[in-house]
Design a protein around this motif. Sequence first.
Motif, mmCIF file in Angstrom:
data_model
loop_
_atom_site.group_PDB
_atom_site.id
_atom_site.type_symbol
_atom_site.label_atom_id
_atom_site.label_comp_id
_atom_site.label_asym_id
_atom_site.label_seq_id
_atom_site.Cartn_x
_atom_site.Cartn_y
_atom_site.Cartn_z
ATOM 1 N N GLY A 65 61.577 37.529 43.069
ATOM 2 C CA GLY A 65 60.904 36.567 43.939
ATOM 3 C C GLY A 65 59.606 37.075 44.547
ATOM 4 N N ILE A 66 59.125 38.207 44.043
ATOM 5 C CA ILE A 66 57.825 38.725 44.488
ATOM 6 C C ILE A 66 56.775 38.032 43.619
ATOM 7 N N GLY A 67 56.035 37.110 44.192
ATOM 8 C CA GLY A 67 55.040 36.359 43.441
ATOM 9 C C GLY A 67 53.875 37.223 42.988
ATOM 10 N N ARG A 68 53.138 36.683 42.039
ATOM 11 C CA ARG A 68 51.997 37.418 41.470
ATOM 12 C C ARG A 68 50.968 37.767 42.545
ATOM 13 N N GLY A 69 50.730 36.862 43.488
ATOM 14 C CA GLY A 69 49.766 37.131 44.554
ATOM 15 C C GLY A 69 50.173 38.328 45.397
ATOM 16 N N LEU A 70 51.435 38.371 45.813
ATOM 17 C CA LEU A 70 51.913 39.497 46.619
ATOM 18 C C LEU A 70 51.916 40.779 45.799
ATOM 19 N N LEU A 71 52.312 40.695 44.543
ATOM 20 C CA LEU A 71 52.301 41.873 43.683
ATOM 21 C C LEU A 71 50.898 42.481 43.629
ATOM 22 N N GLU A 72 49.898 41.647 43.422
ATOM 23 C CA GLU A 72 48.526 42.154 43.355
ATOM 24 C C GLU A 72 48.035 42.643 44.707
ATOM 25 N N LEU A 120 41.150 49.434 42.145
ATOM 26 C CA LEU A 120 40.716 48.440 43.129
ATOM 27 C C LEU A 120 39.913 47.340 42.459
ATOM 28 N N ASP A 121 38.979 47.717 41.614
ATOM 29 C CA ASP A 121 38.164 46.739 40.908
ATOM 30 C C ASP A 121 39.053 45.798 40.099
ATOM 31 N N LEU A 122 40.002 46.352 39.370
ATOM 32 C CA LEU A 122 40.893 45.571 38.528
ATOM 33 C C LEU A 122 41.808 44.658 39.346
ATOM 34 N N LYS A 139 42.347 40.592 39.898
ATOM 35 C CA LYS A 139 43.621 39.952 39.560
ATOM 36 C C LYS A 139 44.215 39.215 40.766
ATOM 37 N N ALA A 140 44.044 39.772 41.952
ATOM 38 C CA ALA A 140 44.546 39.106 43.167
ATOM 39 C C ALA A 140 43.833 37.777 43.371
ATOM 40 N N GLY A 141 42.525 37.771 43.169
ATOM 41 C CA GLY A 141 41.769 36.520 43.273
ATOM 42 C C GLY A 141 42.234 35.501 42.253
ATOM 43 N N GLU A 142 42.477 35.964 41.028
ATOM 44 C CA GLU A 142 42.970 35.075 39.972
ATOM 45 C C GLU A 142 44.351 34.521 40.315
ATOM 46 N N ALA A 143 45.127 35.271 41.074
ATOM 47 C CA ALA A 143 46.473 34.844 41.481
ATOM 48 C C ALA A 143 46.438 33.965 42.726
ATOM 49 N N GLY A 144 45.233 33.675 43.229
ATOM 50 C CA GLY A 144 45.095 32.785 44.372
ATOM 51 C C GLY A 144 44.944 33.464 45.717
ATOM 52 N N GLU A 145 44.828 34.781 45.713
ATOM 53 C CA GLU A 145 44.676 35.514 46.980
ATOM 54 C C GLU A 145 43.292 35.223 47.551
ATOM 55 N N SER A 146 43.214 35.021 48.854
ATOM 56 C CA SER A 146 41.950 34.645 49.486
ATOM 57 C C SER A 146 41.068 35.868 49.751
ATOM 58 N N PRO A 147 39.758 35.682 49.681
ATOM 59 C CA PRO A 147 38.840 36.776 50.029
ATOM 60 C C PRO A 147 39.066 37.280 51.453
#
Length: 155
Positions: free
Chosen positions: A35-42, A58-60, A64-72
């Motif tokens: 249940g650890i979503g992709r956003g939290l994983l990244e 960090l660059d990578l 990936k976090a942005g692609e998973a919907g993580e906010s700036p």
Amino acid sequence: MSATEHLYLDKQHPALWRAISGLGLKVQEAAEEAGIGRGLLELLNVRISQINGCAYCLDLHVRKAGEAGESPQRLAVLPAWRETALFTDKERAALALVESITELRNEESREHAEAYARERLTADEFSAVSWVAVTMNAFNRVSITSHHPVRRNRP
């Protein structure tokens, strides 16, 4: 090879790189199943890489976090996550746990972080987050030791 040339560990021993990459994929699967979503994983991968100072990772993982919907905004304040209300209890528990595993603080601090996480994460989540930390720390060390370059993005 001269002593000043970088030795890329992943290129020198590709079978070992494939093995650790395979472990990384299994850890990702376990995290998703727990249940650890992709956003939290990244987000966790970014935080671990911040602590270790791994520019390549960090660059990578910021990408990936942005692609998973993580906010700036959340990515910007991640080093100060304790000072904001932008993270859920589950995210805070996971962040505390990966920081504890990455920094290997004194026993009392580790026990406090683990207890905090155990109160907020299921056993599967706790285990998966711990494996994320163990594996990301290994990836950080490969990239740091290899001096993997960060290439400038093209406009």
